[in-house]
Design a protein around this motif. Structure first.
Motif, PDB file in Angstrom:
ATOM      1  N   UNK A  75       0.709  -1.201   0.025  1.00 14.22           N
ATOM      2  CA  UNK A  75       0.024  -0.059  -0.011  1.00 14.22           C
ATOM      3  C   UNK A  75       0.883   1.235  -0.058  1.00 14.22           C
ATOM      4  N   UNK A  76       0.757   1.988  -0.954  1.00 14.80           N
ATOM      5  CA  UNK A  76       1.302   3.392  -1.067  1.00 14.80           C
ATOM      6  C   UNK A  76       0.250   4.611  -0.186  1.00 14.80           C
ATOM      7  N   UNK A  77       0.736   4.947   0.833  1.00 18.16           N
ATOM      8  CA  UNK A  77       0.087   6.045   1.295  1.00 18.16           C
ATOM      9  C   UNK A  77       0.336   7.386   0.976  1.00 18.16           C
ATOM     10  N   UNK A  78      -0.487   8.032   0.640  1.00 14.89           N
ATOM     11  CA  UNK A  78      -0.379   9.559   0.245  1.00 14.89           C
ATOM     12  C   UNK A  78      -1.120  10.495   1.269  1.00 14.89           C
ATOM     13  N   UNK A  79      -0.302  11.262   2.258  1.00 12.60           N
ATOM     14  CA  UNK A  79      -0.881  11.900   3.086  1.00 12.60           C
ATOM     15  C   UNK A  79      -1.153  13.458   2.684  1.00 12.60           C
ATOM     16  N   UNK A  80      -1.657  14.427   3.401  1.00 16.91           N
ATOM     17  CA  UNK A  80      -1.842  15.908   3.138  1.00 16.91           C
ATOM     18  C   UNK A  80      -0.390  16.373   3.599  1.00 16.91           C
ATOM     19  N   UNK A  81      -0.385  17.541   3.040  1.00 19.39           N
ATOM     20  CA  UNK A  81       1.002  18.547   2.664  1.00 19.39           C
ATOM     21  C   UNK A  81       1.546  18.885   3.876  1.00 19.39           C
ATOM     22  N   UNK A 138      -0.198   3.863   9.309  1.00 22.90           N
ATOM     23  CA  UNK A 138       0.612   2.888   9.001  1.00 22.90           C
ATOM     24  C   UNK A 138       0.750   1.633   9.781  1.00 22.90           C
ATOM     25  N   UNK A 139       0.702   1.872  10.890  1.00 21.58           N
ATOM     26  CA  UNK A 139       0.591   0.908  12.193  1.00 21.58           C
ATOM     27  C   UNK A 139      -0.435  -0.057  11.891  1.00 21.58           C
ATOM     28  N   UNK A 140      -1.943   0.443  11.686  1.00 22.05           N
ATOM     29  CA  UNK A 140      -2.935  -0.588  11.346  1.00 22.05           C
ATOM     30  C   UNK A 140      -2.694  -1.243   9.974  1.00 22.05           C
ATOM     31  N   UNK A 141      -2.232  -0.495   8.870  1.00 20.04           N
ATOM     32  CA  UNK A 141      -1.790  -1.234   7.756  1.00 20.04           C
ATOM     33  C   UNK A 141      -0.897  -2.515   7.970  1.00 20.04           C
ATOM     34  N   UNK A 142       0.191  -2.282   8.647  1.00 14.08           N
ATOM     35  CA  UNK A 142       1.085  -3.048   8.926  1.00 14.08           C
ATOM     36  C   UNK A 142       0.600  -4.170   9.742  1.00 14.08           C
ATOM     37  N   UNK A 200       4.453   2.086   2.344  1.00 10.03           N
ATOM     38  CA  UNK A 200       5.447   3.291   2.267  1.00 10.03           C
ATOM     39  C   UNK A 200       4.245   4.563   2.086  1.00 10.03           C
ATOM     40  N   UNK A 201       5.253   5.585   2.457  1.00 10.59           N
ATOM     41  CA  UNK A 201       4.549   7.017   2.289  1.00 10.59           C
ATOM     42  C   UNK A 201       5.098   7.845   1.178  1.00 10.59           C
ATOM     43  N   UNK A 202       4.361   7.942   0.305  1.00 11.05           N
ATOM     44  CA  UNK A 202       4.515   8.839  -0.668  1.00 11.05           C
ATOM     45  C   UNK A 202       4.116  10.271  -0.657  1.00 11.05           C
ATOM     46  N   UNK A 203       5.073  11.327  -0.824  1.00  8.85           N
ATOM     47  CA  UNK A 203       4.647  12.880  -0.709  1.00  8.85           C
ATOM     48  C   UNK A 203       4.465  13.619  -1.819  1.00  8.85           C
ATOM     49  N   UNK A 225       6.446  -1.051  -5.891  1.00 12.83           N
ATOM     50  CA  UNK A 225       5.388  -1.154  -6.870  1.00 12.83           C
ATOM     51  C   UNK A 225       3.941  -1.611  -6.181  1.00 12.83           C
ATOM     52  N   UNK A 226       3.390  -0.684  -5.425  1.00  7.32           N
ATOM     53  CA  UNK A 226       2.163  -1.087  -4.613  1.00  7.32           C
ATOM     54  C   UNK A 226       1.056  -1.422  -5.512  1.00  7.32           C
ATOM     55  N   UNK A 227       0.163  -2.226  -4.915  1.00  6.78           N
ATOM     56  CA  UNK A 227      -1.230  -2.432  -5.836  1.00  6.78           C
ATOM     57  C   UNK A 227      -2.273  -1.703  -5.457  1.00  6.78           C
TER      58      UNK A 227
END
Length: 431
Positions: free
Chosen positions: A96-102, A117-121, A128-131, A168-170
């Protein structure tokens, strides 16, 4: 920290909660049927107001921040719900690629991201977190007050796939409400993007949500034999408003007056002694910006410059042109003599907990989502899904069950709202 109602729980709300408890099998069966017909949003939070005579949602957020405010005891509920939600979208759930606020300076928000992130793991995902921030050009670590750290990485797009270096997340999971629009890097991806881009505030309108909610509330009220007003606030909308140029004031004044009159009639019907009020707020947007409490139509035509400036702009500096005029719902819940309102969190169609938003400087008729608020995560001692039918309707598990029911009605309305946006997009594409 258990909240109490400042008014005795009698009359309409006590009857309403008793009706919920007596109808629990009917309610749960009805909701299950709805989720067979409609795709449930990935996650949501719903702000509720409990006035002792009315229990209603006043806002629904499809990109909830604040998972760090939930009772830690409810983490297993979150983990199971995330597993259920992700398996529907990507059965193998590689990553999972998590995209947060800026806003990386907001430590509270970053703690929410860390909790997600903890819940997902814990649900078995690689995360991973993509900004979206242009200044994040290499993996950047942020230290959190609790001693943990969070690493944000620059996004990399290859063709129609999005990821970060060597990942490469799904699934692309957005925790960014896209107030300023959907950036090109998120468009036309072959991976699942959840929630969909159309759930962002650049498309969504609160008035559309509450239109969908009105239909749900009417159907639900018929099922239970109750007045839909007990769970549904009146509302109207004004377009083409410009607070700084004082355009659209006549529309606002007329709609404020109309909602106040409708509310007065209901208050008279139910013997409510309080003075009706309305909330005027931007029809799109979040973070409690661009909101005011009004008790007379003249108040919206006599705004001073400071008030007009406050109402004119919301998050990302966006100008407000569409305005929601919503029946105000008092909150008569208190924690340590401070005004409180419940916020219910859902993942998939499961209620996974909630907390109380508390504000020592605000009144029972004011927006509590404002600087100076704090949260009481431990107030919800039991999950919202396990009522105790043999106890009184206002015992905590039963009050929380009522909260869970109304929040899920708002979740269902969000589902219908997103379907309508999707169908409109398809019609435009084929036009």
């Amino acid at each position: 920290m258990v909240p109490h109602l400042t008014t005795a729980l009698t009359g309409p709300l006590l009857d309403l909660e008793r009706r919920f408890l007596d109808s629990m099998p009917v309610i749960e069966h009805w909701l299950r049927g709805k989720w067979l017909d409609h795709a449930v949003p990935f996650y949501a939070s719903v702000d509720l107001r409990n006035s002792g005579f009315k229990l209603a949602p006043v806002d629904t957020n499809l990109f909830p921040g604040g998972f760090n405010n939930l009772n830690p005891d409810f983490m297993p509920l979150c983990v199971h719900a995330i597993q259920s939600a992700v398996e529907k979208i990507c059965p193998e759930a590689r990553g999972v690629l998590l995209i947060p606020e800026n806003h990386t300076r907001n430590q509270f928000y970053l703690q929410n991201v860390a909790q997600l992130v903890t819940i997902l793991k814990q649900a078995g995902m690689r995360v991973r977190i993509g900004s979206l921030l242009p200044e994040i050009t290499q993996p950047t670590a942020f230290q959190l007050p609790n001693g943990c750290s969070l690493t944000l990485e620059p996004l990399q797009r290859k063709g129609n796939r999005l990821g970060v270096r060597d990942f490469d997340p799904c699934v692309i999971l957005l925790n960014n409400d896209l107030s300023a629009g959907a950036p090109d890097i998120l468009k036309n991806l072959e991976q699942a993007v959840i929630p969909p881009l159309a759930a962002g505030w650049y498309v969504r309108r609160k008035s559309q949500h509450f239109s969908a909610y009105r239909n749900i509330a009417e159907e639900f009220a018929k099922l239970l034999g109750i007045d839909p007003w007990l769970i549904d606030p009146h509302f109207a909308v004004c377009n083409k408003v410009n607070f700084q140029e004082r355009a659209g004031e006549e529309c606002l004044a007329a709609q404020v007056d109309a909602i106040l009159q409708k509310t007065r009639a209901k208050y008279a019907e139910y013997g409510v002694k309080q003075e009706p009020f309305v909330i005027v707020k931007a029809d799109a947007g979040t973070y409690g910006m661009g909101i005011m409490t009004v008790k007379d139509a003249s108040e919206v035509t006599n705004l001073n410059r400071r008030q007009r400036n406050k109402m004119a702009v919301v998050k990302e500096g966006l100008q407000v042109h569409d305005v929601l005029v919503q029946e105000g719902v008092y909150t008569f819940e208190q924690i340590n003599e401070a005004v409180a309102e419940p916020v219910i969190y859902m993942i998939d169609h499961y209620v996974v907990g909630g907390f109380y938003r508390v504000h020592t400087g605000r009144g029972v008729d004011e927006n509590l989502n404002a600087p100076g608020m704090h949260f009481e995560p431990l107030a919800f001692q039991t999950a919202c899904t396990l009522p105790e039918p043999d106890s009184a309707p206002d015992d905590l598990p039963n009050r929380f069950y009522a909260y869970g029911v109304v929040a899920r009605l708002a979740l269902l309305a969000a589902s219908l709202e997103l379907e309508a946006i999707e169908n409109a997009d398809l019609e435009m594409a084929h036009a």
